[in-house]
Design a protein around this motif. Structure first.
Motif, PDB file in Angstrom:
ATOM      1  N   VAL A  47       0.999   6.744  -6.950  1.00  0.00           N
ATOM      2  CA  VAL A  47      -0.091   7.676  -7.302  1.00  0.00           C
ATOM      3  C   VAL A  47      -0.046   8.964  -6.487  1.00  0.00           C
ATOM      4  O   VAL A  47      -0.969   9.766  -6.538  1.00  0.00           O
ATOM      5  CB  VAL A  47      -1.479   6.995  -7.168  1.00  0.00           C
ATOM      6  CG1 VAL A  47      -1.592   5.828  -8.123  1.00  0.00           C
ATOM      7  CG2 VAL A  47      -1.772   6.579  -5.741  1.00  0.00           C
ATOM      8  N   ARG A  48       1.032   9.108  -5.711  1.00  0.00           N
ATOM      9  CA  ARG A  48       1.243  10.297  -4.868  1.00  0.00           C
ATOM     10  C   ARG A  48       0.088  10.510  -3.887  1.00  0.00           C
ATOM     11  O   ARG A  48      -0.393  11.620  -3.693  1.00  0.00           O
ATOM     12  CB  ARG A  48       1.485  11.540  -5.723  1.00  0.00           C
ATOM     13  CG  ARG A  48       2.742  11.429  -6.573  1.00  0.00           C
ATOM     14  CD  ARG A  48       3.056  12.665  -7.368  1.00  0.00           C
ATOM     15  NE  ARG A  48       3.334  13.824  -6.536  1.00  0.00           N
ATOM     16  CZ  ARG A  48       4.509  14.102  -5.949  1.00  0.00           C
ATOM     17  NH1 ARG A  48       5.517  13.282  -6.095  1.00  0.00           N
ATOM     18  NH2 ARG A  48       4.662  15.200  -5.236  1.00  0.00           N
ATOM     19  N   ASP A  49      -0.337   9.415  -3.261  1.00  0.00           N
ATOM     20  CA  ASP A  49      -1.390   9.461  -2.239  1.00  0.00           C
ATOM     21  C   ASP A  49      -0.696   9.510  -0.875  1.00  0.00           C
ATOM     22  O   ASP A  49      -0.413   8.475  -0.269  1.00  0.00           O
ATOM     23  CB  ASP A  49      -2.302   8.242  -2.356  1.00  0.00           C
ATOM     24  CG  ASP A  49      -3.467   8.267  -1.385  1.00  0.00           C
ATOM     25  OD1 ASP A  49      -3.416   9.004  -0.373  1.00  0.00           O
ATOM     26  OD2 ASP A  49      -4.433   7.519  -1.634  1.00  0.00           O
ATOM     27  N   PHE A  50      -0.410  10.713  -0.421  1.00  0.00           N
ATOM     28  CA  PHE A  50       0.361  10.889   0.808  1.00  0.00           C
ATOM     29  C   PHE A  50      -0.412  10.453   2.049  1.00  0.00           C
ATOM     30  O   PHE A  50       0.192  10.025   3.028  1.00  0.00           O
ATOM     31  CB  PHE A  50       0.842  12.338   0.926  1.00  0.00           C
ATOM     32  CG  PHE A  50       1.841  12.689  -0.147  1.00  0.00           C
ATOM     33  CD1 PHE A  50       3.156  12.274  -0.048  1.00  0.00           C
ATOM     34  CD2 PHE A  50       1.453  13.411  -1.265  1.00  0.00           C
ATOM     35  CE1 PHE A  50       4.081  12.572  -1.032  1.00  0.00           C
ATOM     36  CE2 PHE A  50       2.363  13.721  -2.265  1.00  0.00           C
ATOM     37  CZ  PHE A  50       3.679  13.300  -2.151  1.00  0.00           C
ATOM     38  N   ASP A  51      -1.733  10.532   2.007  1.00  0.00           N
ATOM     39  CA  ASP A  51      -2.536  10.045   3.134  1.00  0.00           C
ATOM     40  C   ASP A  51      -2.396   8.533   3.279  1.00  0.00           C
ATOM     41  O   ASP A  51      -2.252   8.018   4.388  1.00  0.00           O
ATOM     42  CB  ASP A  51      -4.009  10.417   2.963  1.00  0.00           C
ATOM     43  CG  ASP A  51      -4.257  11.909   3.109  1.00  0.00           C
ATOM     44  OD1 ASP A  51      -3.467  12.573   3.817  1.00  0.00           O
ATOM     45  OD2 ASP A  51      -5.238  12.404   2.519  1.00  0.00           O
ATOM     46  N   ASP A  90       0.827  -1.215   0.000  1.00  0.00           N
ATOM     47  CA  ASP A  90       0.000   0.000   0.000  1.00  0.00           C
ATOM     48  C   ASP A  90       0.861   1.264   0.000  1.00  0.00           C
ATOM     49  O   ASP A  90       0.516   2.253  -0.656  1.00  0.00           O
ATOM     50  CB  ASP A  90      -0.947   0.022   1.197  1.00  0.00           C
ATOM     51  CG  ASP A  90      -2.166  -0.857   0.993  1.00  0.00           C
ATOM     52  OD1 ASP A  90      -2.394  -1.339  -0.140  1.00  0.00           O
ATOM     53  OD2 ASP A  90      -2.896  -1.075   1.977  1.00  0.00           O
ATOM     54  N   ILE A  91       1.970   1.244   0.727  1.00  0.00           N
ATOM     55  CA  ILE A  91       2.891   2.391   0.692  1.00  0.00           C
ATOM     56  C   ILE A  91       3.417   2.559  -0.733  1.00  0.00           C
ATOM     57  O   ILE A  91       3.445   3.667  -1.272  1.00  0.00           O
ATOM     58  CB  ILE A  91       4.048   2.230   1.698  1.00  0.00           C
ATOM     59  CG1 ILE A  91       3.528   2.239   3.133  1.00  0.00           C
ATOM     60  CG2 ILE A  91       5.094   3.326   1.494  1.00  0.00           C
ATOM     61  CD1 ILE A  91       4.561   1.790   4.157  1.00  0.00           C
ATOM     62  N   ASN A  92       3.806   1.469  -1.333  1.00  0.00           N
ATOM     63  CA  ASN A  92       4.296   1.499  -2.706  1.00  0.00           C
ATOM     64  C   ASN A  92       3.231   2.051  -3.655  1.00  0.00           C
ATOM     65  O   ASN A  92       3.525   2.889  -4.510  1.00  0.00           O
ATOM     66  CB  ASN A  92       4.715   0.091  -3.130  1.00  0.00           C
ATOM     67  CG  ASN A  92       5.538   0.077  -4.381  1.00  0.00           C
ATOM     68  OD1 ASN A  92       6.414   0.895  -4.568  1.00  0.00           O
ATOM     69  ND2 ASN A  92       5.254  -0.882  -5.240  1.00  0.00           N
TER      70      ASN A  92
END
Length: 105
Positions: free
Chosen positions: A17-21, A10-12
């Motif tokens: 997708v640049r989903d920082f949350d 999930d971090i990857n």
């Protein structure tokens, strides 16, 4: 370790997708999970690490995962991808891969 792998994936995905949350949330999940499995009882039950030397070595790898996950979460707060990627790489190499090289031959 399935949860570790899931959080790592999930971090990857968040990085891609640049989903920082998502990056922050899953990094914090890794830290929480690491706290749950660091006890002698959990290490013996789930990983078969009965000796103090093995547990100490495993905890060193777990600390590499934890400290890097904390750094990733902090960098996600500021949306700074460079330290996220640096810590992500260190977590993978110094924590996960090193541990598997030691204990999963």
């Amino acid at each position: 370790m399935t949860s570790f792998l899931s959080y790592w994936q999930d971090i990857n995905r968040g990085v891609m997708v640049r989903d920082f949350d998502l990056i922050k949330e899953r990094s914090n999940d890794l830290v929480s999970l690491a706290k749950e499995i660091e006890t002698d009882e959990a290490l013996e039950e789930h990983f078969g690490l009965g000796g103090p030397s093995q547990r100490r070595k495993f905890r060193g790898f777990l600390e590499a995962v934890t400290s890097n996950a904390k750094a990733i979460a902090g960098a996600a707060e500021t949306e700074d991808m460079t330290p996220i990627l640096d810590s992500f790489n260190s977590m993978w190499l110094d924590g996960c891969v090193s541990c598997h090289n030691k204990f999963r031959r």
